[in-house]
Scaffold this motif. Structure first.
Motif, short mmCIF file in Angstrom:
data_model
loop_
_atom_site.label_atom_id
_atom_site.label_comp_id
_atom_site.label_asym_id
_atom_site.label_seq_id
_atom_site.Cartn_x
_atom_site.Cartn_y
_atom_site.Cartn_z
N THR A 1 -99.71 31.18 49.78
CA THR A 1 -98.99 32.29 50.39
C THR A 1 -97.57 32.40 49.85
OG1 THR A 1 -98.24 30.89 52.22
CG2 THR A 1 -100.33 32.06 52.52
N ASN B 1 -95.22 35.37 44.34
CA ASN B 1 -94.86 36.57 43.59
C ASN B 1 -95.88 36.69 42.45
OD1 ASN B 1 -92.58 37.31 45.12
ND2 ASN B 1 -91.43 35.70 44.12
N TYR C 1 -99.11 44.91 37.49
CA TYR C 1 -99.26 45.01 38.94
C TYR C 1 -98.34 43.95 39.52
CZ TYR C 1 -101.38 43.76 43.44
OH TYR C 1 -101.58 43.45 44.75
N CYS D 1 -96.98 42.07 43.08
CA CYS D 1 -97.27 41.84 44.50
C CYS D 1 -96.31 40.76 45.02
CB CYS D 1 -98.72 41.42 44.66
SG CYS D 1 -99.21 41.20 46.37
N GLY E 1 -97.15 37.86 47.98
CA GLY E 1 -98.60 37.99 48.04
C GLY E 1 -99.32 36.69 48.34
N VAL F 1 -106.89 38.19 45.52
CA VAL F 1 -105.46 38.26 45.22
C VAL F 1 -104.93 39.54 45.87
CG1 VAL F 1 -103.72 38.48 43.42
CG2 VAL F 1 -105.76 37.12 42.99
N GLY F 2 -103.78 39.46 46.52
CA GLY F 2 -103.18 40.66 47.11
C GLY F 2 -102.27 40.32 48.26
N GLN F 3 -102.08 41.29 49.15
CA GLN F 3 -101.27 41.08 50.34
C GLN F 3 -101.98 40.09 51.25
OE1 GLN F 3 -98.18 42.14 50.77
NE2 GLN F 3 -98.30 43.15 48.79
N LEU F 4 -101.20 39.28 51.97
CA LEU F 4 -101.75 38.22 52.81
C LEU F 4 -102.78 38.75 53.80
CD1 LEU F 4 -101.79 35.25 53.65
CD2 LEU F 4 -99.83 35.73 55.12
N GLU G 1 -104.71 41.36 53.63
CA GLU G 1 -105.94 41.76 52.94
C GLU G 1 -106.76 40.54 52.54
OE1 GLU G 1 -104.49 43.96 49.63
OE2 GLU G 1 -103.84 45.66 50.84
#
Length: 72
Positions: free
Chosen positions: A7, A10, A30, A32, A35, A47-50, A52
């Protein structure tokens, strides 16, 4: 195999347009900030926002959460 959730990462990754890139398209990233990265064994699962990434886990799934803020 265990799950690990990294968590406060970057994350930067090339933008996927579905075709091989050339010229300026190769510079598109891209981004994030803050992220998350979910790993299962030796495979990246998400991979992405926490929110999601956590949404892809089953209820009561055991996960080792690792805060990587400030690390490189």
């Amino acid at each position: 195999m265990s799950y690990k959730l990294f968590t406060n990462a970057n994350i930067f990754s090339p933008v996927d347009h579905g075709t091989p890139q050339s010229g300026e398209q190769q510079n598109q990233l891209y981004s994030c900030p803050g992220g998350a990265l979910l790993v299962h064994g030796d495979r990246i699962e998400a991979v992405g926002q926490l929110s999601e990434v956590k949404g892809q886990l089953e209820a009561n799934q055991k996960v080792e959460e690792i805060d990587v803020q400030g690390r490189s």
